[in-house]
Every structure is written in structure tokens, then in C-alpha cells.
Enzyme design. Structure first.
Site, PDB file in Angstrom:
ATOM      1  N   CYS A  11       0.870  -1.174   0.000  1.00  0.00           N
ATOM      2  CA  CYS A  11       0.000   0.000   0.000  1.00  0.00           C
ATOM      3  C   CYS A  11       0.909   1.226   0.000  1.00  0.00           C
ATOM      4  CB  CYS A  11      -0.995  -0.006   1.154  1.00  0.00           C
ATOM      5  SG  CYS A  11      -0.321   0.185   2.800  1.00  0.00           S
ATOM      6  N   CYS A  85      -2.064   1.209  -4.237  1.00  0.00           N
ATOM      7  CA  CYS A  85      -0.806   1.845  -4.650  1.00  0.00           C
ATOM      8  C   CYS A  85      -0.843   2.268  -6.111  1.00  0.00           C
ATOM      9  CB  CYS A  85       0.397   0.963  -4.350  1.00  0.00           C
ATOM     10  SG  CYS A  85       0.593  -0.487  -5.391  1.00  0.00           S
ATOM     11  N   CYS A  89       3.251   0.392  -8.389  1.00  0.00           N
ATOM     12  CA  CYS A  89       3.728  -0.965  -8.142  1.00  0.00           C
ATOM     13  C   CYS A  89       4.161  -1.585  -9.458  1.00  0.00           C
ATOM     14  CB  CYS A  89       2.617  -1.801  -7.514  1.00  0.00           C
ATOM     15  SG  CYS A  89       3.136  -3.454  -7.054  1.00  0.00           S
TER      16      CYS A  89
END
Length: 132
Positions: A11, A85, A89
Site C-alpha cells: 500500500c 498503490c 507498483c
């Protein structure tokens, strides 16, 4: 001989959702699954409400620290579970990705964090059933 699966929870701040998920997975699966967590923009410390919510269930995550998400951590994980996120990512072939849409506990009190915690526990229990 098979190797144990590795799960990475991601996150943004690595201070709430991903830390609670990692805490549940470590607590419920023991050493059967390698547990990792990281964030794309880690906070300075864990969310106190997340720490308190987990402590209510006897899971102590207070000693954890937010960690930066690295390419290597993603590359060496079998399952990557993102929690808000977005595009930060890295996506690599051969790795199983899941996105868990969960409310962000940042800035929330304990009463607001408990339902997030409980949803994370439900999802982690299903993940353990799938992986083991």
C-alpha cells in the site's frame, strides 16, 4: 521438495492496510508462508489505530516499520497484493497480482479501522486456504 510461497502486501504508506495484512498472515499461517510488506511512499511510522486494532485481537505489529517498495521485493514474490498503490507498483510477468480495494485507515480512528481490519482478516484467511 517445494518451497514456501512468498506474499508481498503493498500500500502507499505501508503503515496500515499492508501491515495489518502482513500481521494476520504471519499470525495465521506461521512460517508456512513468507510474509512481506512495503509501500510506494512509506510513512515515518505505523498508523496507531491500525496497531491498536490488531492488538485487540492479540496480534502485535507495533515493532514493524514502513518499508520502501523495491523492484527486487516484487520480483522475488510469488503473490503481490496491492491495496491502493495504483501504478506505482511494478508489474512483472510470472507473478500473481491481486488488488484488494479497501478503505484507507490513514487519519481514521479505531472505530473506522476495525471494519477494515476485519475485511483484511477475511481476505487473508481465504488467501491461506488458496496457497496451502
Amino acid at each position: 521438495m517445494t518451497t514456501k510461497p512468498s506474499v508481498l502486501f503493498v500500500c502507499v504508506h505501508n503503515a496500515g492496510r499492508s501491515q495489518m495484512a502482513a500481521g494476520f498472515l504471519a499470525h495465521l499461517a506461521g512460517d508456512a508462508i513468507e510474509v512481506r510488506s512495503a509501500g510506494s511512499a512509506p510513512a515515518d511510522q505505523l498508523n496507531p489505530a491500525a496497531v491498536a486494532a490488531m492488538a485487540e485481537l492479540g496480534i502485535d505489529i507495533a515493532d514493524q516499520t514502513p518499508k520502501i517498495l523495491t523492484y527486487d521485493t516484487v520480483e522475488t514474490s510469488d503473490v503481490v497484493i496491492t491495496m491502493g498503490c495504483g501504478d506505482t507498483c511494478p508489474v512483472l510477468p510470472g507473478i500473481s497480482y491481486r488488488d484488494w480495494a479497501l478503505d484507507d485507515p490513514a487519519g481514521q480512528g479505531l472505530d473506522a479501522v476495525r471494519p477494515i481490519r476485519d475485511e483484511i482478516r477475511t481476505r487473508v484467511e481465504a488467501l491461506i486456504t488458496e496457497l496451502l
